[in-house]
Design an enzyme around this catalytic site. Sequence first.
Site, mmCIF file in Angstrom:
data_model
loop_
_atom_site.group_PDB
_atom_site.id
_atom_site.type_symbol
_atom_site.label_atom_id
_atom_site.label_comp_id
_atom_site.label_asym_id
_atom_site.label_seq_id
_atom_site.Cartn_x
_atom_site.Cartn_y
_atom_site.Cartn_z
ATOM 1 N N GLY A 33 18.530 67.840 14.967
ATOM 2 C CA GLY A 33 17.528 67.968 13.925
ATOM 3 C C GLY A 33 17.514 69.385 13.402
ATOM 4 O O GLY A 33 18.041 70.310 14.022
ATOM 5 N N GLY A 34 16.951 69.559 12.244
ATOM 6 C CA GLY A 34 16.811 70.901 11.694
ATOM 7 C C GLY A 34 17.815 71.196 10.602
ATOM 8 O O GLY A 34 18.606 70.345 10.211
ATOM 9 N N THR B 30 21.823 76.918 10.854
ATOM 10 C CA THR B 30 21.629 78.099 11.686
ATOM 11 C C THR B 30 22.976 78.735 11.997
ATOM 12 O O THR B 30 24.041 78.183 11.711
ATOM 13 C CB THR B 30 20.840 77.811 12.969
ATOM 14 O OG1 THR B 30 20.387 79.068 13.509
ATOM 15 C CG2 THR B 30 21.684 77.091 14.003
ATOM 16 N N HIS C 268 25.272 80.730 15.053
ATOM 17 C CA HIS C 268 25.453 81.109 16.456
ATOM 18 C C HIS C 268 26.586 82.119 16.540
ATOM 19 O O HIS C 268 27.517 82.063 15.745
ATOM 20 C CB HIS C 268 25.852 79.891 17.314
ATOM 21 C CG HIS C 268 24.838 78.795 17.308
ATOM 22 N ND1 HIS C 268 23.547 78.959 17.747
ATOM 23 C CD2 HIS C 268 24.935 77.505 16.919
ATOM 24 C CE1 HIS C 268 22.898 77.811 17.629
ATOM 25 N NE2 HIS C 268 23.712 76.918 17.118
ATOM 26 N N CYS D 219 17.425 78.044 9.047
ATOM 27 C CA CYS D 219 16.532 76.896 9.096
ATOM 28 C C CYS D 219 15.916 76.584 7.731
ATOM 29 O O CYS D 219 14.889 75.927 7.640
ATOM 30 C CB CYS D 219 15.418 77.100 10.119
ATOM 31 S SG CYS D 219 16.073 77.288 11.771
#
Lengths: 240, 470
Positions: free
Chosen positions: A82-83, A86, A88, A180
């Site tokens: 979900g979301g 982003t 990393h 996000c």
Amino acid sequence: MRAWRDRALSVLHLGEVGYPEALELQARLVGCRRRGEVPDTLLLLQHPHVVTIGSAGGDRHLLLPRRELAERGIGLFETGRGGDVTYHGPGQVVGYPILDLKPDRRDLHAYLRSLEAVLIDALATFGITADRDETATGVWVESAKVAAIGIRVSSGWITSHGFALNVATDLSYFGAIVPCGLQGRPVTSVERILGREVAPAALHRAIAAAMVREFGYGRAESDEVPLECRQGASASCKGS
Amino acid sequence: MPQMGESIAEGTVSKWLKQVGDAVERDEPILEISTDKVDAEIPSPSAGALVEVLVAEGETVEVGTIVAFIDPNGSSDDRAQAAVSDDPAPAGSSSPSAEESAQTAPPPANTEVAEPSSGATSGAAATDDDPDCTTTTEERLRARSTPVVRRIAAEAGIEIAEVPGTGHGGRVTKQDILAHIEKTPAERVADPLQPAPQPSAPTPSAPAPPPAARPAPSGDDLWDRFSTEVEHPVFPVRAEDTVEAMDKVRRLTAEHMILAKRVHAHVHSVVEIDFTSVDTVRREMKEQWAKRGARVSYTAFVAWACSRILRDFPTVNGVISGDSVIHRGAVNLGMAVDLNPGLIVPVIHDADDLGLVGLAKKIVDLATRAKSRQLSPGEIQGATFTITNPGVLGTMVGMPVIPKGTSAILGTGTIEKRVVALTDPVTGGDSVAIRKRSYFSLGYDHRLVDGADSARFLSVLKEVLEDFPQ
């Protein structure tokens, strides 16, 4: 199903793991967890530079064209968590809890709040006062985002994906995205907040301890078997 | 849309992992949903075939909304076909006689929309599924109707929001949509909910009806709905709960039980029956019957006894129909079978033409095929009297519901050894003995069957079983 205090949390420190390899490992562990062949497991690792797009996201929150991401050596994955978007990368502590939420934790939002609580608790051991934002999942320090959360719950209430805590992250990489999908919200890191270096291992210990406290595990078992060995055991779940 | 957390009022279907027609296993993921920061796989509540998908990818619906139907029979055929043909239908210990099942089979009617558990969440969700804000709350409410109604509306090319709804919260029921279709277009326009110019010059002797009033349902309509429609109340879902759609057998059973209880004037009488005689015969004849391939159960004896005496009790074997009483010309015994989960009531037609061994074989055959779901529609229809056996699981006495379209049901309690006082018919001396006995209850519709009728029926049944020819 045993009470949580009778359950153990297995914490696996995996070092740096490629994003697709981590997806594959999670998928395998989800199956193993569903069949009860492994205990609740927390994967702690870091990814090489990668941008991931969750189910709620899209290219509109990518600030750089896909081609340019590739040129900079940043991988790009659309993923089943979900979301939104982003990033990393090195210096980030990524945690993927593979938990069976049955029988009494079958609440998606409550689980999100629990992960936030774990990180807030862990950061407190470093003297950092972090907080929730009622309007946006994640962990915040003075309105800057220090950790992102996005999860998946598979059939049988088995969790995967999880959180990414910026420890020594090069925050300039977030310039490639709108994290996000939240415009105008800065990101921060533990080192930026504290103004000193912090060993990821110290955060690993704090996070594992906070997980045990938040979920009420009776004990935690740490393991540092390298990823290659785990992949070798792919047919069965033994040793995973 | 399952409840995935206390504060979650709605979910977005992000992906269908199975398509209509696909076979699904129990617990196999069939769709993915997403809510804030969470993707979740939704497993199938049962094995079968995905026969209908009601919510498209990208749509957001409230928790409790039915998103798809799974046919547990695994057929990917059209739902309606499945309903009338291959599924033998519902049954309770007072199950639907299959006539009714066939008639009432189609309705996923009352299952379609589970209401949200709180007003607050429904308000929030309602705004979300209408991003353009072009519809009123009332229109949305009425449009939230059953799949059957939506299908009928789509086939007839009618907007559901145009149809006056008489159901819960103004929802459009099947009757509403059918009545609407029957009207001519002109009549539809004249409907009070669709304000239109009044027809010119009403005659003075017939004053125009008050324009704002909804037409009062006629007495016939009310009665029709009372005896054919069921709407189950909705309850809040709690965090630790799971929610699933009723399967077809459960749905039809639930409807049937309510309708049967609504219509019949239930009364129950209980009698104790001594099985010593039957027991002796069973033991003595066991080997002989085994050679003929039969295992004659206590139930077979009971069925045999009922089939012998029912013709002498035309009310017990009859039914009130409108202003008439129908005395059935055949003795067709419904035999409730536990499917675990679910119940079905196969029917032994013309049971009085069969002997004890014939009945025993028929009972075994029907029960076996009921469990493997191989009964033909004819084999679950037309019961005139029903026998249910709560005693098989140790129950002492049951108070069964009388199946619609019949007037009585016999519940057989467990057969167990009891200490009883006996009087010697010759010497008049009393003694204490251990005998195999059971309580039998007769549920009967007091509209047709008088208390004395039921007492006579039970006493004759007792006599036949206790004096079984040895």
